[in-house]
Design an enzyme around this catalytic site. Structure first.
Site, mmCIF file in Angstrom:
data_model
loop_
_atom_site.group_PDB
_atom_site.id
_atom_site.type_symbol
_atom_site.label_atom_id
_atom_site.label_comp_id
_atom_site.label_asym_id
_atom_site.label_seq_id
_atom_site.Cartn_x
_atom_site.Cartn_y
_atom_site.Cartn_z
ATOM 1 N N CYS A 1 0.831 -1.208 0.000
ATOM 2 C CA CYS A 1 0.000 0.000 0.000
ATOM 3 C C CYS A 1 0.867 1.260 0.000
ATOM 4 C CB CYS A 1 -0.878 0.029 1.232
ATOM 5 S SG CYS A 1 -1.897 -1.417 1.423
ATOM 6 N N LYS B 1 6.630 -4.353 -4.112
ATOM 7 C CA LYS B 1 8.054 -4.021 -3.972
ATOM 8 C C LYS B 1 8.498 -4.127 -2.527
ATOM 9 C CE LYS B 1 12.065 -2.489 -5.263
ATOM 10 N NZ LYS B 1 12.931 -3.522 -5.855
ATOM 11 N N HIS C 1 20.324 -35.733 -7.053
ATOM 12 C CA HIS C 1 19.555 -36.205 -5.892
ATOM 13 C C HIS C 1 18.059 -35.962 -6.083
ATOM 14 C CE1 HIS C 1 23.164 -37.159 -3.663
ATOM 15 N NE2 HIS C 1 23.668 -36.019 -4.101
ATOM 16 N N TRP D 1 -3.055 -2.659 -1.449
ATOM 17 C CA TRP D 1 -2.685 -4.046 -1.744
ATOM 18 C C TRP D 1 -3.442 -4.861 -0.708
ATOM 19 C CZ3 TRP D 1 -0.165 -8.350 0.288
ATOM 20 C CH2 TRP D 1 0.362 -9.256 -0.649
ATOM 21 N N ASN E 1 -2.008 2.174 5.964
ATOM 22 C CA ASN E 1 -1.112 1.083 5.545
ATOM 23 C C ASN E 1 -0.865 0.194 6.747
ATOM 24 O OD1 ASN E 1 -0.824 2.222 3.081
ATOM 25 N ND2 ASN E 1 1.372 2.623 3.243
ATOM 26 N N GLY E 2 -0.883 -1.094 6.548
ATOM 27 C CA GLY E 2 -0.567 -2.006 7.649
ATOM 28 C C GLY E 2 -1.775 -2.823 8.053
ATOM 29 N N GLU F 1 19.237 -16.876 -7.185
ATOM 30 C CA GLU F 1 18.794 -15.537 -7.562
ATOM 31 C C GLU F 1 18.360 -15.502 -9.034
ATOM 32 O OE1 GLU F 1 17.834 -12.998 -6.210
ATOM 33 O OE2 GLU F 1 18.078 -11.379 -7.636
ATOM 34 N N LYS G 1 14.613 -14.446 -10.210
ATOM 35 C CA LYS G 1 14.371 -13.330 -11.123
ATOM 36 C C LYS G 1 13.516 -13.788 -12.297
ATOM 37 C CE LYS G 1 15.323 -10.749 -9.495
ATOM 38 N NZ LYS G 1 15.765 -10.089 -8.286
ATOM 39 N N ARG H 1 5.231 -0.235 -6.159
ATOM 40 C CA ARG H 1 5.257 -1.040 -4.933
ATOM 41 C C ARG H 1 4.255 -2.186 -4.988
ATOM 42 N NH1 ARG H 1 7.432 2.431 -0.604
ATOM 43 N NH2 ARG H 1 6.401 1.088 0.882
ATOM 44 N N GLU I 1 9.825 -14.563 -11.251
ATOM 45 C CA GLU I 1 8.993 -13.431 -10.844
ATOM 46 C C GLU I 1 8.616 -12.517 -11.995
ATOM 47 O OE1 GLU I 1 12.574 -10.997 -8.561
ATOM 48 O OE2 GLU I 1 10.527 -10.614 -7.966
HETATM 49 C C1 F6R Z 1 12.962 -10.089 -5.717
HETATM 50 C C2 F6R Z 1 12.707 -9.119 -4.681
HETATM 51 C C3 F6R Z 1 12.286 -9.615 -3.342
HETATM 52 C C4 F6R Z 1 12.953 -8.765 -2.239
HETATM 53 C C5 F6R Z 1 12.375 -9.162 -0.875
HETATM 54 C C6 F6R Z 1 13.053 -8.405 0.255
HETATM 55 O O1 F6R Z 1 13.385 -9.484 -6.896
HETATM 56 O O2 F6R Z 1 12.809 -7.944 -4.880
HETATM 57 O O3 F6R Z 1 12.576 -10.956 -3.184
HETATM 58 O O4 F6R Z 1 14.322 -8.965 -2.281
HETATM 59 O O5 F6R Z 1 11.000 -8.904 -0.842
HETATM 60 O O6 F6R Z 1 12.876 -7.031 0.115
HETATM 61 P P1 F6R Z 1 13.809 -6.016 0.858
HETATM 62 O O7 F6R Z 1 15.168 -6.158 0.273
HETATM 63 O O8 F6R Z 1 13.209 -4.676 0.583
HETATM 64 O O9 F6R Z 1 13.796 -6.377 2.305
#
Ligand code: F6R
Length: 604
Positions: A2, A599, A500, A74, A98-99, A477, A481, A27, A484
């Site tokens: 949010c 985000k 395995h 959100w 928010n929250g 990673e 990527k 976000r 997502e």
């Molecule tokens: C993936 C991504 C998420 C963040 C995770 C932690 O591309 O962006 O996996 O890495 O939500 O977010 P932060 O770093 O803001 O704590």
């Protein structure tokens, strides 16, 4: 997740609020809304879906208001629809939130028993009707907000406007919220993210939890006031110049923020060298030797930040005798880890607002551990809560998929490991960072090669990313990527684990992206051959001019690793960032705002 933007000033607040909300779209959200006040009447406009739906909804209304609050929601409590969208309002108040209000059910029942009718399924409405109830009894807006705030449990930020005066109020607990001031025009702002206020506010105020912030643009003295819960004036806030530039809010000619951010990496690596490896900057790395006697570091983070943490664990264990335990923050907080107050807590986060990571930091703090962060957002909750912070200086990261933050986290983690070992050879590190920056530039200049690989493999059934040792986190990673942003199934595995289990997935429609660097080359190379023997498609990322690897791979990307003693994981990761980006682009997904993702994950 949010987003909140509010305005109180002499001009039309609808414009900066809508602009601010559009900046917070990255976000992640599923509905949006604004509330305005015209001649003592409050109105609320809200729409499910993209902000564009709201803009269309209000297009012909020519809304003008000196007070305006807006929100991108959100969903947490209640379905995604117009009714549950924020703001929530009645004839006296409009609020955005928010929250989560954890005791919403109990409070709702109490308010219902007093005759209040709820329109939505949200927890937010509990706050609305509670302030309304108290206001009807006391005629005191500040008291009504403060007393309601005291009753609600959970981490939240609220921004409130009312029909009685020209003031905007906010209050928060462990949730991001800032106030902004344009010191020339005396216009005031409130937002969950200073980024929404770039170009509007030149001063940003960071209030502590439980401080009632009051924006009163008609005031002749202070347009922003801060009060404690007992009503006394508070000085419990920090104020900073808003140094973010307008450039950070545009794509600068790139098709996506993600691509822009990938291309920013060489510049950011060089910036880190100035900030940490110049004669002056290296001071920030002083005084870490006092931790060298620690036995254990608890490292907790989420997603990409945790992957950076895995690389950093290797650095620290290589450089020092300290053991590093790495955990998903969402697991660490509930699994009752053995924590001793002599341990160190290390938390990695781009946003500094990830709920699970914050909870782990709090847990360690409660156990009297010294806590340290590697974080991007200066002034974020994590930054404020930790005893010490190493900023990664990545600038605003808009693409939901984290790219440049990972690179900077890993490099700052490397510096931390050297600092813990009192082994900062500035010139050696400077040389490696500068070499890395140039080599990343080389990789970026070869983006078409990666695009061609993407074209060849984008429609395959599934992807297994593999690596060993320092490249294992990069396999994780790379897979994260890809899934997502391209919405394809991808897994990251330690190369030695393939046989395995996952090797049974390998067939001619399955891609193995294998990172095969000089470290543990023979072992990783044999794993790749096992894939080829089962007709899997092999994409290898390895050392330049490796004919053996090139011949055995369906697609090969060679990198010059010379001089990259510690930082090979950074450069191999850049190749995988571009691979995911191009696969997603061919598939036509919403790269900067992938479906279902936010985000900054401010709820558990
Ligand atoms: C993936 C991504 C998420 C963040 C995770 C932690 O591309 O962006 O996996 O890495 O939500 O977010 P932060 O770093 O803001 O704590």
């Amino acid at each position: 997740m949010c987003g909140i933007v509010g305005y109180a000033g002499k001009s039309n607040g609808v414009i900066p609020v809508l602009e601010g909300l559009s900046r917070l779209e990255y976000r992640g959200y599923d509905s949006s809304g604004i509330s305005t006040k015209v001649e003592n009447d409050l109105s609320v406009y809200k729409k499910e879906g993209k902000l564009e739906n709201l803009r269309t909804h209000i297009k012909d209304l020519n809304l003008t208001s000196n007070l305006c609050i807006g929100h991108t929601r959100w969903a947490t409590h209640g379905a995604v629809n117009d009714t549950n969208a924020h703001p929530h309002g009645n004839e006296i108040f409009s609020i955005v939130h928010n929250g989560i209000i954890e005791n919403a059910n109990i409070l709702r029942e109490d308010l219902k028993s007093k005759g209040y009718n709820f329109n939505s399924e949200t927890d937010t409405e509990v706050f609305l009707w509670s302030i309304t109830d108290l206001y009807k009894k006391t005629n005191d807006i500040e008291k009504s907000i403060i007393e309601t705030f005291k009753k609600v449990d959970g981490n939240s930020a609220f921004v409130i406007m009312n029909k009685e005066n020209n003031k905007m109020y906010s209050i928060k607990r462990s949730a991001p919220l800032v106030c902004g001031l344009n010191s020339n025009s005396n216009e005031t702002y409130m937002s969950s993210d200073p980024y929404a206020l770039v170009g509007f506010a030149d001063k940003i105020y960071f209030p502590e939890d439980g401080i009632l912030c009051i924006a009163d643009y008609t005031s002749l003295t202070n347009v922003l006031k801060f009060k404690n819960l007992d009503g006394s004036t508070s000085k419990d806030y920090k104020v900073q110049d808003n140094t973010m530039e307008m450039e950070s809010v545009t794509k600068g000619g790139y098709d996506h923020f993600m691509l822009k951010e990938i291309f920013e990496q060489p510049g950011l690596i060089r910036k880190l060298t100035q900030l940490y490896l110049s004669d002056d900057g290296v001071k920030d790395l002083n005084n870490f030797e006092k931790f060298s006697s620690k036995n254990y570091i608890h490292l907790a983070a989420c997603g990409t930040a945790l992957h950076a943490g895995y690389v950093i664990k290797n650095f620290i264990e290589r450089e020092t005798k300290i053991k590093v335990g790495t955990d998903f923050a969402s697991e660490f907080r509930y699994r009752k880890p053995n924590i001793s107050k002599d341990d160190l807590g290390l938390f990695i986060s781009q946003s500094g607002e990830t709920a699970d990571t914050l909870a782990c930091q709090q847990m360690c703090k409660d156990e009297q551990l010294y806590t340290l962060s590697i974080v991007n957002v200066n002034g974020s909750t994590l930054f404020r809560e930790c005893d010490k912070n190493l900023l990664i200086h990545a600038g605003v990261e808009i693409g939901v998929a984290s790219t440049k933050a990972f690179t900077q986290q890993v490099l700052v983690g490397l510096l931390l490991s050297k600092a813990l070992a009192s082994n900062i050879d500035k010139d050696v590190l400077l040389k490696e960072f500068n070499t890395l920056a140039s080599r990343v530039e080389d990789v970026l200049s070869r983006k078409d090669e990666i695009k061609n690989i993407a074209r060849a493999i984008y429609n395959k059934k599934g992807f297994i990313f593999t690596g060993r040792g320092e490249q294992y986190p990069i396999a994780l990673e790379g897979a994260l990527k890809l899934k997502e942003i391209a919405y394809v199934h991808a897994e990251g595995y330690a190369a030695g684990e393939l046989k395995h289990g996952p090797i049974s997935l390998i067939d001619e429609d399955m891609v193995n992206v294998a990172i095969i660097t000089p470290d543990l080359y023979d072992k990783t190379y044999s794993n790749a051959q096992e894939v080829k023997a089962r007709k899997g498609i092999l994409v290898s990322v390895g050392e330049v001019n490796n004919k053996e690897l090139e011949n055995d791979s369906d697609y090969y990307f060679g990198i010059d690793f010379d001089g990259l003693v510690h930082t090979k994981p950074v450069i191999t990761n850049v190749v995988l960032q571009l691979l995911s980006y191009h696969i997603a682009k061919i598939k036509g997904t919403d790269i900067d705002k992938p479906r279902n993702l936010a985000k900054s994950v401010t709820v558990e």
